[in-house]
Design an enzyme around this catalytic site. Structure first.
Site, PDB file in Angstrom:
ATOM      1  N   ASP A  13       0.821  -1.227   0.000  1.00 57.57           N
ATOM      2  CA  ASP A  13       0.000   0.000   0.000  1.00 57.57           C
ATOM      3  C   ASP A  13       0.850   1.271   0.000  1.00 57.57           C
ATOM      4  O   ASP A  13       0.442   2.298   0.536  1.00 57.57           O
ATOM      5  CB  ASP A  13      -0.948   0.021   1.215  1.00 57.57           C
ATOM      6  N   LYS A  16       2.590   2.372  -5.027  1.00 59.00           N
ATOM      7  CA  LYS A  16       3.401   1.931  -6.176  1.00 59.00           C
ATOM      8  C   LYS A  16       2.652   2.135  -7.488  1.00 59.00           C
ATOM      9  O   LYS A  16       3.257   2.465  -8.511  1.00 59.00           O
ATOM     10  CB  LYS A  16       3.767   0.455  -6.017  1.00 59.00           C
ATOM     11  N   GLY A  40      -3.641  -4.345  -4.871  1.00 61.78           N
ATOM     12  CA  GLY A  40      -4.561  -3.281  -5.247  1.00 61.78           C
ATOM     13  C   GLY A  40      -3.810  -1.997  -5.510  1.00 61.78           C
ATOM     14  O   GLY A  40      -3.195  -1.441  -4.606  1.00 61.78           O
ATOM     15  N   HIS A  41      -3.803  -1.540  -6.774  1.00 60.84           N
ATOM     16  CA  HIS A  41      -3.116  -0.309  -7.130  1.00 60.84           C
ATOM     17  C   HIS A  41      -4.137   0.742  -7.537  1.00 60.84           C
ATOM     18  O   HIS A  41      -4.930   0.521  -8.454  1.00 60.84           O
ATOM     19  CB  HIS A  41      -2.127  -0.548  -8.276  1.00 60.84           C
ATOM     20  N   GLN A 229       2.282  -5.926  -3.455  1.00 61.20           N
ATOM     21  CA  GLN A 229       2.504  -6.026  -2.011  1.00 61.20           C
ATOM     22  C   GLN A 229       3.783  -5.246  -1.624  1.00 61.20           C
ATOM     23  O   GLN A 229       4.155  -4.312  -2.304  1.00 61.20           O
ATOM     24  CB  GLN A 229       2.563  -7.491  -1.560  1.00 61.20           C
TER      25      GLN A 229
END
Length: 438
Positions: A13, A16, A40-41, A229
């Site tokens: 988180d 990135k 999740g981006h 991650q």
């Protein structure tokens, strides 16, 4: 310059996705090399907000070729939903995404297995799984017997393979305590039909990405490797067992993507100006008070994939120095500086106290790390907004002093600073320009 890696240095988180989206136009290829749909981006482009899980963040740029490589595990249903969500927004994924035929598939039985097994906690504490079947899929990948790969979807033996594994998984999950409804959902005929529907849509994107990427490298094309991650969640080098199921630090790039080290020139380590963590596991600098709540609210610290509130704490220089060294980081990207602009006083964890002794490394055993008390250094805050900053000269002196102290403690210079979610709210230093990033 051939290859540049974007690696998260904390527990994920770290923003990135924003960084990869921003850098992607400077590269020919964007390559996702590990993890699954548990990543999740979030990318903000003007008024548009994109939440990506499987699809590399470079997909928002039509002239960039995107790859998902063998180190990634793929849930085809999730990927197709993501593709269908991007299409109405003018993004044609099929044209500039290639998916490795060697990538393993997260099957419906993996999610049942995940939820069933994780009803049993580790010493009373959840390891933080998203119950998306990622761990069981990697387990089958290593076990080999029950693995299903992307290439299996386009082979003549597909139906027989899927039916055989479905039968065996039904027997195993019954023993683990899966419900009749769950077992019925993975009946062989249902799984065969589902796999056929996946193959029909995914076949145009399935390719030997290892060969294509090596061709690109030998043709002097530039490559941006996108990590998922964070390095502290690395299966081998993270805060085990409270980790993910793949090598999420810089050491996983070569194996996951199928690219030898000689094609990688720079590693950009991404970290927040503070620390966050989702799920269980030790977190030495965690703030379980009003300050932690304030950071969470200001930083909107809720998971992109799960929506879970993130645990928040002060910047942990011990942990980030460890992951920066592990990942071979050449420059830091320090994100979320705007959040700390609202504090008169800041603290940084510069060491741990373990059983009365000061240490400067991250212990391997979770019980030891849990006993670690943070040794905190107080740094004056600047208590004024920085979200307007567009160059280093726009930062107040207090913010620059904070950045300098982070550089000293981690041992790596800062190349990028972020002061907000938008692309424009990103500052590149002269050092980053020297890497060809600005």
């Amino acid at each position: 310059m051939s290859g540049t890696c974007v690696i998260g240095l904390q527990w994920g988180d770290e923003a990135k996705g924003k960084l990869v989206d921003l850098l992607a136009p400077r590269f020919d290829c964007v390559i996702r090399y590990q993890g699954g749909a548990n990543a999740g981006h979030t990318v903000v482009a003007g008024d548009e907000v994109y939440k990506l899980h499987h699809i590399p963040s470079g997909i928002l740029h039509s002239d960039v070729q995107n790859f998902i490589t063998p180190g990634v595990v793929i849930n085809p249903t999730t990927m197709l939903q993501e593709i269908d969500g991007l299409a109405p927004r003018g993004i044609n994924v099929v044209e500039n995404l290639k998916v490795s035929e060697r990538a393993h598939l997260v099957m419906p039985w993996h999610m049942i297995e995940d939820a069933t097994i994780n009803k049993v906690s580790v010493r009373g504490e959840s390891i933080g799984t998203t119950n998306r079947g990622i761990g069981p899929c990697y387990r089958d990948k290593v076990g080999r017997t029950h693995a299903v790969r992307m290439v299996d979807l386009i082979e003549d033996s597909r139906d027989e393979r899927i039916a055989t594994v479905a039968e065996q998984k039904t027997t195993l999950l019954q023993q683990l305590g899966a419900t009749d409804e769950e077992l019925a959902s993975i009946a062989p005929d249902k799984m065969v039909a589902l796999a056929a529907s996946w193959a029909e849509r995914l076949a145009p994107m399935i390719a030997d990405t290892t060969d294509l990427i090596l061709d690109a490298a030998e043709a002097n094309q530039t490559m941006l490797f996108e990590g998922a991650q964070g390095a502290l969640l690395d299966i081998d080098h993270g805060t085990y067992p409270f980790v993910t199921s793949s090598n999420s630090s810089g050491v996983g790039v070569c194996a996951g993507a199928g690219v030898p080290p000689k094609w990688i020139d720079h590693v950009l380590g991404v970290c927040k100006a503070y620390s966050t963590r989702v799920g269980g596991g030790p977190f030495p600098s965690e703030l379980e008070d009003e300050t932690g709540d304030k950071i969470r609210k200001l930083g909107n610290e809720f998971g992109t994939t799960t929506g879970r509130p993130r645990r928040c704490g002060w910047f942990d220089a011990v942990a980030v120095r460890y992951t920066a060294r592990l990942s071979g980081v050449s420059r830091l990207a320090l994100m979320m500086m705007d959040v700390l602009a609202h504090f008169e006083e800041l603290k940084v964890c510069v060491a741990y106290e373990l059983d009365g002794k000061e240490i400067h490394h991250v212990p391997s055993h979770p019980d030891q790390l849990r006993r670690c008390k943070p040794v905190l250094e107080t740094i004056p805050g600047w208590n004024s907004p920085v979200d307007h900053a567009r160059s280093m000269s726009d930062f107040p002196e207090g913010a620059l002093s904070y950045v300098k102290r982070i550089e000293e403690l981690v041992g790596v210079p800062v190349g990028i600073l972020s002061v907000g979610p938008d692309r424009a709210q990103t500052i590149f230093t002269e050092e980053a320009a020297g890497m060809g990033l600005a």
